[in-house]
Every structure is written in C-alpha cells, then in structure tokens.
Design a protein around this motif. Structure first.
Motif, PDB file in Angstrom:
ATOM      1  N   ILE A 107       0.895   5.291  -4.743  1.00 22.87           N
ATOM      2  CA  ILE A 107       0.683   4.908  -6.140  1.00 22.87           C
ATOM      3  C   ILE A 107       1.107   6.056  -7.069  1.00 22.87           C
ATOM      4  CG2 ILE A 107      -1.688   5.752  -6.364  1.00 22.87           C
ATOM      5  CD1 ILE A 107      -2.431   3.085  -7.574  1.00 22.87           C
ATOM      6  N   ARG A 146       0.834  -1.210   0.000  1.00 23.52           N
ATOM      7  CA  ARG A 146       0.000   0.000   0.000  1.00 23.52           C
ATOM      8  C   ARG A 146       0.864   1.254   0.000  1.00 23.52           C
ATOM      9  NH1 ARG A 146      -5.488  -0.920   0.962  1.00 23.52           N
ATOM     10  NH2 ARG A 146      -5.703   1.247   0.280  1.00 23.52           N
ATOM     11  N   ASN A 147       1.945   1.220  -0.752  1.00 25.23           N
ATOM     12  CA  ASN A 147       2.780   2.426  -0.817  1.00 25.23           C
ATOM     13  C   ASN A 147       2.133   3.439  -1.753  1.00 25.23           C
ATOM     14  OD1 ASN A 147       3.324   1.546  -3.370  1.00 25.23           O
ATOM     15  ND2 ASN A 147       5.511   1.383  -3.122  1.00 25.23           N
TER      16      ASN A 147
END
Ligand code: HEM
Length: 372
Positions: A283, A280-281
């Motif tokens: 985008i 979930r870094n």
C-alpha cells in the motif's frame, strides 16, 4: 573520500521521515536516538531472530527468555508513544469539532493519524484508538526497513557504476537548474526518468522483500498443466522471479535500460514485483518510490559515491539458482493466480554486511547471539 556503512544512516532517515508523515513528529533521530526509534529498531531485529528459533514460536516460552522480555518492553514503548499521539489528537478533534479542526489544518498537510481519525466505514463507523494504533504501527514497520534496504542497494549500485551515477546526477542538475533552493517539488519526480530506471533495476536485482506467501483459495492451473490444489500455501520467490532467465536475459547484470519507458516491453507485468501484486500488494509503494527518488537525487547532488574495499569484494547475496522460481513466460496471464490467493506472511532482506553492525548502543542484536 570517507568510507562508511550507509545502511544505518539510511534507516534512520527512513524512520525520521515516516515519523514525520505518520505522526507529524520531528524525531531528529539522525542526530539523537529516541526511545521510540530505538524500540522500533530493536523490535525489527527481534522479530527476525525469533523466526530462527523453533522453541521461541511458543509465546509462553518466548516471553520467559531475555529476547521475549525485551520484545515486551519495546512493544510497550512503541504503543505508549502511538497511544499518546492518538489520544491527544482525538481530544483536540472532539473539542473543536471536525469542521473547525479540518479548517485549522487547511494550510498544513494532514498526517496519517489525521486521515485515520477522520476515516469512516460504509456504515459511517469510525476507527477505534486501537485500530488506528495498529495501522500506524504497521506503517512504521512495513515502511522503514524495506525502503532503507532498497535505498542502500541503489546507492551501492551508484557507487559500483559511476557512469550511471553521473547520468542520474546530470538529470537532477537539469531539473534543479536555476533554482535557489535545492529542494524537489512533487511534479519534479516525473522529470527523473533515468533515476527511476536505475531504482527499478536495483529493486529487481535486490528486492527488499524476497519472498511472499499465499494460500490458494481455488485450484490454480499452471502453464504446464499441473494444478496447485485449493488450500495449499505457496511461497512465491520475488527474488527468483526477478532472475528468471526467460524474462530477464543476463539477469545478473545491472542494466537500468531494461526499464526504459521508450522501449516497448514484452514481459508480463508480473515479471517485476518488488511490491508484490494483486489485492494485498504494498500500500506504500508510491510513497516508497517518491521517497527513494528524492533521497537518491539529493544525495547524488551533494556527494559522489565510490566503492570501498569491502564493497568490491561483495558477492551477490543469494544465488537465484539456489532458491528456485516458477518459470514465467513473457505475456503470461497475470490474472488468475494473484486473484485466487490470500495473504499469509512476508520476509525482507537487508544489505549484506561485512561484520556485525552496531545500532547505537545495541550491537548485541546484530552481533553474536546472547540467547541461543
Ligand atoms: C522499497 C520499499 C518497499 C517495498 C519493497 C515493499 C514491499 C512490500 C511487499 C512485497 C508487500 C506485500 C507483502 C505480501 O504480499 O505478503 C508489502 C506490503 C505492505 N507494505 Fe510495503 N514495501 C515498501 C515500502 C513500504 C512503505 C514506505 C510503506 C508505508 C509507508 C509500506 C506499507 C506496507 C503495508 C501496510 C503492507 C501490507 C499491505 C496489506 O497487507 O494489505 N511499504 N510491501
């Protein structure tokens, strides 16, 4: 020499460019404020302010307050704009059919709404208008405040360190040598290694998102043997990680050479995480890095930065000692902890201001609290 607070100008620029890339809309908001942009700015400020008032956490109470009413109104404005763009675009897509529609866009760049309208999941199902609206709104919010904070601090560092400023300027002048138009092409961005090093060091020193949180989905063993049990929500300090003295000697010093690609780095890839890490870094990190390189390059080309009296007095905004960090040794395993977590919330920081700033007509949002 003109002295001015860059943050507002930079924020409007990031909103302007996002609105262009997401909706193909020329907002021109750096010249004239639109309702949509004012609403986004207002919402960004209201969201932060809500966090500081416990009783505002309850929706029922919040929507009875002045802030809550303004929040609803601003949400309506933003939703109305996005919905209208999506509906118009979908009608056009249905009228022409996907193939003809794509053909009509052949010489143009697809914007974010186009991409989402054409997207299908594994079962061939398309996104609803509501889904697209949520994605577009998320990008507008995630993308403007963070980038403008990163850029403002970078310009701050350029003003503070004229020798680095000059080196960046020479680099960009070299790239544009002999060209008639002062515009950067995509491929030029790889020709700005020193400017990129300066941006990265600025993101290390002043990460726009200072803190993220993760819920552990399995027990996590720390290097010292202690266990964080499954189910626990952990706050991970990006700011603290970037000041870890084991990894970053003289961590308070602005030194772009830490990111010199020609010097082999011993540190873990998780020692520098302005865009977070794992599934979930961020985008939008490539977009953000590209935008920052373009803005810094063209700004330095056209103007020279110096320090105003207020800037000379500016202290470091947070003390790394004061917020704590998990010691991270160079080469520590990047795999486990990041993969064993799921996302909860994030938080971001703006550059310190010397006094309440004025956002167009709405200085109340940044000034004294009208709704304590
Ligand atoms: C310097 C600029 C930026 C920084 C420092 C930054 C930082 C971050 C960080 C740390 C996260 C992860 C939050 C978490 O793990 O809880 C994140 C998520 C995200 N960012 Fe960025 N960001 C930047 C620019 C952008 C831009 C320009 C866009 C879009 C155009 C964007 C879109 C997003 C989105 C959609 C997410 C959520 C991703 C997900 O939940 O899967 N960001 N960003």
């Amino acid at each position: 020499m003109i002295s001015l607070d860059m943050f507002e100008h930079v924020s409007l620029m990031t909103l302007d460019s996002l609105q262009k890339c997401v909706f193909s809309h020329n907002s021109n908001c750096q010249e004239k404020m639109s309702d949509y942009i004012s609403a986004i700015i207002e919402l960004s400020a209201l969201v932060v302010r809500r966090q500081y008032r416990l009783h505002h956490y309850i929706d029922f109470i919040y929507y009875l307050t002045e802030d809550g009413r303004r929040f609803r109104q601003a949400c309506d404005t933003v939703h109305h704009f996005t919905t209208e763009v999506i509906q118009e675009r979908r009608q056009e897509l249905c009228r022409q059919g996907a193939e003809a529609w794509l053909k009509s866009k052949q010489d143009k760049t697809l914007d974010f709404i186009d991409v989402l309208l054409l997207a299908r999941d594994e079962d061939g199902k398309e996104l609803t208008d509501e889904d697209i609206r949520a994605e577009a709104d998320t990008f507008m919010f995630e993308g403007h405040d963070t980038t403008s904070s990163g850029l403002s601090w970078m310009l701050f560092n350029m003003a503070k360190y004229p020798e680095y400023q000059e080196k960046c300027r020479e680099e960009i002048q070299e790239v544009l040598k002999g060209r008639e138009v002062e515009e950067l092409e995509w491929d030029d961005l790889t020709q700005l290694p020193f400017t990129t090093m300066c941006i990265k060091e600025s993101l290390r020193q002043f990460p726009p998102v200072t803190l993220i949180s993760r819920r552990c989905t399995e027990d996590i063993k720390l290097p010292d043997g202690r266990i964080i049990p499954k189910g626990i929500i952990c706050l991970v300090s990006i700011y603290g990680t970037h000041y870890n003295p084991t990894v970053w000697p003289d961590s308070k010093v602005y030194n772009p050479y830490r990111f010199d690609p020609d010097t082999p780095q011993q540190r873990s890839p998780l020692a520098f995480v302005p865009f977070s890490a794992g599934p979930r870094n961020c985008i939008g990190q490539s977009f953000a890095m590209a935008e920052m390189r373009v803005v810094v390059a063209l700004t330095l080309l056209r103007s020279r930065r110096g320090q105003g009296p207020a800037q000379r007095e500016l202290p470091l905004p947070l003390s790394p000692e004061g917020i704590g960090y998990a010691p991270q040794s160079p080469g520590s395993d990047p795999g486990g902890p990041v993969d064993s977590v799921e996302q909860t919330v994030g938080c971001r920081r703006r550059p310190l201001r010397q006094g309440p700033a004025s956002w167009g007509s709405d200085s109340a949002l940044w000034g004294p609290d009208p709704d304590p």
